[in-house]
Design a protein around this motif. Structure first.
Motif, mmCIF file in Angstrom:
data_model
loop_
_atom_site.group_PDB
_atom_site.id
_atom_site.type_symbol
_atom_site.label_atom_id
_atom_site.label_comp_id
_atom_site.label_asym_id
_atom_site.label_seq_id
_atom_site.Cartn_x
_atom_site.Cartn_y
_atom_site.Cartn_z
ATOM 1 N N CYS A 83 -2.762 4.711 -2.600
ATOM 2 C CA CYS A 83 -3.591 5.635 -1.822
ATOM 3 C C CYS A 83 -2.831 6.929 -1.547
ATOM 4 O O CYS A 83 -3.098 7.628 -0.580
ATOM 5 C CB CYS A 83 -4.001 5.001 -0.493
ATOM 6 N N GLY B 191 -8.452 -2.741 0.540
ATOM 7 C CA GLY B 191 -7.587 -3.593 1.350
ATOM 8 C C GLY B 191 -8.167 -4.983 1.508
ATOM 9 O O GLY B 191 -7.460 -5.996 1.374
ATOM 10 N N LEU C 299 2.925 -0.991 4.331
ATOM 11 C CA LEU C 299 2.431 0.363 4.080
ATOM 12 C C LEU C 299 3.625 1.295 4.010
ATOM 13 O O LEU C 299 4.415 1.376 4.965
ATOM 14 C CB LEU C 299 1.485 0.804 5.206
ATOM 15 N N GLY D 250 -5.126 5.126 2.968
ATOM 16 C CA GLY D 250 -4.053 4.137 2.978
ATOM 17 C C GLY D 250 -3.981 3.359 4.264
ATOM 18 O O GLY D 250 -3.734 2.139 4.258
ATOM 19 N N ILE E 122 -1.688 -1.242 -4.027
ATOM 20 C CA ILE E 122 -2.772 -0.288 -3.790
ATOM 21 C C ILE E 122 -2.168 1.100 -3.676
ATOM 22 O O ILE E 122 -1.324 1.348 -2.814
ATOM 23 C CB ILE E 122 -3.549 -0.613 -2.496
ATOM 24 N N THR F 150 1.328 -7.537 4.527
ATOM 25 C CA THR F 150 1.157 -6.206 3.935
ATOM 26 C C THR F 150 2.258 -5.247 4.377
ATOM 27 O O THR F 150 2.699 -5.290 5.528
ATOM 28 C CB THR F 150 -0.213 -5.626 4.336
ATOM 29 N N VAL G 120 0.856 -1.180 0.000
ATOM 30 C CA VAL G 120 0.000 0.000 0.000
ATOM 31 C C VAL G 120 0.892 1.231 0.000
ATOM 32 O O VAL G 120 1.744 1.389 0.883
ATOM 33 C CB VAL G 120 -0.928 0.035 1.227
#
Length: 644
Positions: free
Chosen positions: A199, A444, A87, A71, A197, A85, A64
């Motif tokens: 964001c 997500g 971030l 996010g 992803i 995951t 992400v």
């Protein structure tokens, strides 16, 4: 309209509202910061020369990019649903526009036409409640770390701060990995993932993948939008800088800095540019662009600072506001809060027509309801026109489909936030952070399901959209016009449901699939006790096997919980823990005619309350509501029971 004449200036050579595919080329350079080939490092302690190794690879399921509200919700929902995951956030704090660096209120469906909110639940509500419990003083710098605490406690999630996703590396049409740069450690990371992803708002990662995107404003004809300009153009809503001021109790003279730009306009109500109250800044100190709003960011920031200090100079020194005599600047933002730049194209482009007609989407996964609030593209540099055109105010929420949250041409790319597949006019509503949070939780969750099933987001929409929607509803997201129909939930199969007392609603509504009262239809979907303690009992004719009971209680979604710089407390906003929230409750089960306590919550801080336990055979469960954070009654919206 006059604004149409204003916005035509300076558009020569810019690209009008159109989709722009980016081609990728890899350029090798001996100045690569991750290689450090020429580093001349002498280590005094060892007497040796060395070369730092600051080039690393990481492998996860989901990456992400962007640690704003969208996010954070995307990363947490991905991790909770089983995907490993990462971030990455390019700042030192999480929260994006809501952080202490920018301090935009975390609005969403803050108020509909009747003045009442339809507040978002799910992950964004958990963050806001976490703040109420851990930051009662309402300090913005503490709020940053409240978000950080909430996100980093997820065991399946790695958070990388001061790290920007700068280039997608492709394998065919899919993203294979992303090159990231961590400023503080001088480290280049290559992060491999199955799904990505974006964001980040501006969407650099997605743009470098070749994902189709557009900038600018569509003309009326393209989507039959009433509030679009007659012809397409390149204007994008601007960024704003905010200030706070403080009463010092004595006269505070003010001298503007050298870069201040004089502001001479007085208060004109129809222009939405009031300087009162001046304690918490002015959203209308805004500058947009009809060219490359990302490439012009630093120039825009400099002009914004000039305009902001010019407005403060006007307040302090024009003589029109003597009430400002004792006030001084207490905080001034250095980072503009952005509203618009890239919008990536999905299988559907959400438009003004979809929103105003409340189009029903079979793949709906989120919702919004802020007004169509198109800011004047010229911002403070076009004082002849209003700061914003509040085109239309909604009387009920609209749906956001999954088809506008993944890329049309990059199969393993999703997005959430202000960069999703919407028209410029639709963006004027969907850009609100609470609305972006619903998108974040949706993508997500979707990415995690895609990992489990080894499929891409389009396949998920075409063949498994029901599973995505059911998981979102179970995780306390709200999808308009979509009740839960979870076949694995054993609560609706109970032969008897009864309560010790009822003052409103009906205990049988706890299994009807709706976990909130539906405001626009004036539907009640709750059970409320008459005093506390109170009990709710579910009975089954034959023994069932259970290991999970999930309960949704009341947090009063008719009041907003966001952190506000003005600490507003009224019938729409609160600065406290919702008194309706359950503080203490217990769960019991009946087996072979005997009741046994299975779980107890003493300091509950969430609307979605989960009891997980070893598998038990039972013929009944009993939930005892013991105490709230102030309300004299207890209210539940849903009870679910699962075998596993």
């Amino acid at each position: 309209m006059k604004r149409r004449n204003f916005i035509k200036k300076g558009t020569t050579g810019a690209v009008s509202a159109t989709m722009i595919p980016l081609s990728i080329s890899t350029v090798e350079s001996n100045t690569d910061g991750g290689e450090r080939r020429s580093d001349n490092w002498y280590q005094v302690g060892t007497g040796k020369k060395g070369k730092p190794t600051r080039k690393k690879e990481l492998h996860v399921d989901v990456l992400v990019a962007g640690g704003g509200v969208a996010g954070c919700c995307a990363a947490v929902s991905s991790a909770r649903n089983g995907a490993k995951t990462i971030l990455v956030q390019d700042r030192s704090v999480l929260g994006g526009n809501a952080s202490s660096e920018i301090r935009v209120h975390l609005n969403g469906v803050t108020h509909l036409r009747d003045g009442h909110p339809e507040r978002e639940t799910g992950i964004v509500e958990e963050i806001l409640l976490h703040n109420r419990f851990n930051n009662p003083q309402g300090a913005y710098n503490v709020w940053d770390h409240v978000i950080y605490d909430y996100v980093t406690q997820e065991p399946n999630l790695k958070v990388m701060m001061n790290t920007q996703a700068i280039e997608a590396k492709m394998k065919g049409k899919k993203i294979k990995s992303v090159k990231c740069w961590q400023l503080t450690t001088e480290t280049e990371y290559t992060i491999y993932a199955k799904h990505f992803i974006d964001c980040s708002g501006d969407g650099l990662m997605a743009a470098t993948s070749g994902a189709l995107y557009r900038t600018g404003r569509e003309g009326k004809a393209e989507f039959n939008e009433k509030y679009a300009p007659d012809e397409p153009d390149n204007w994008q809503m601007g960024a704003s800088l905010i200030l706070h001021s403080k009463d010092m109790g004595r006269p505070m003279p003010y001298k503007p800095p050298s870069f201040a730009i004089p502001y001479t306009e007085g208060h004109k109500p129809k222009m939405h540019r009031s300087v009162l109250p001046f304690t918490h800044g002015f959203w209308w100190v805004e500058v947009g662009s009809d060219k490359d709003i990302i490439g012009e960011t630093e120039e825009i920031r400099h002009r914004l600072m000039g305009h902001l200090y010019g407005v403060w100079d006007y307040i302090k020194n024009s003589g029109n506001h003597p009430e400002s005599e004792n006030f001084a600047l207490d905080w001034v933002a250095s980072i503009p809060g952005k509203r618009e730049s890239r919008r990536f194209m999905g299988d559907h482009i959400l438009t003004e027509v979809d929103l105003m007609n409340h189009h029903h989407f079979e793949d709906a996964v989120g919702y919004g309801g802020w007004s169509l609030d198109e800011h004047n593209p010229g911002g403070i540099e076009n004082l002849s026109e209003p700061a914003s055109y509040f085109h239309y105010r909604f009387d009920k929420v609209y749906e956001i489909p999954f088809a506008c949250l993944y890329s049309q041409n990059v199969p393993n790319l999703l997005f959430a936030g202000r960069n999703v597949s919407v028209s410029h006019i639709a963006l004027s509503s969907t850009r609100l952070q609470g609305t972006c949070a619903t998108m974040g939780q949706a993508v997500g969750t979707a990415a995690a399901l895609c990992v489990k099933k080894s499929i891409n987001p389009r396949e998920l929409r075409d063949s498994h959209i029901n599973e995505l929607q059911e998981q979102l509803l179970r995780d306390d997201a709200y999808i308009p016009n979509r009740p839960s129909k979870d076949k694995n939930d054993l609560a609706p199969k109970a032969t008897e449901i009864f309560a010790s007392s009822t003052s409103s609603g009906d205990v049988k509504l706890l299994t009807n699939g709706y976990s909130r009262d539906v405001q626009e239809r004036e539907e009640i979907n709750h059970w409320q006790s008459d005093g506390l303690p109170a009990e709710v009992t579910f009975e089954w004719e034959k023994p069932i096997t259970l290991s999970k009971v999930e309960i949704k209680c009341d947090t009063n979604t008719r009041k907003n919980l966001m952190l506000r710089s003005d600490s507003r407390e009224d019938d729409q906003f609160t600065t406290t823990i919702p008194p309706e929230l359950l503080k203490s409750l217990k769960l019991e089960m009946r087996s072979q005619g005997k009741w046994t306590k299975i779980g107890q919550k003493e300091e509950n801080n969430r609307r979605l309350i989960k009891f997980n336990f070893d598998t038990i055979k039972t013929t009944a469960i009993r939930i005892t509501l013991e105490e709230t954070y102030g309300a004299q009654v207890g209210r539940l919206y849903e009870v679910r029971c699962y075998k596993k």
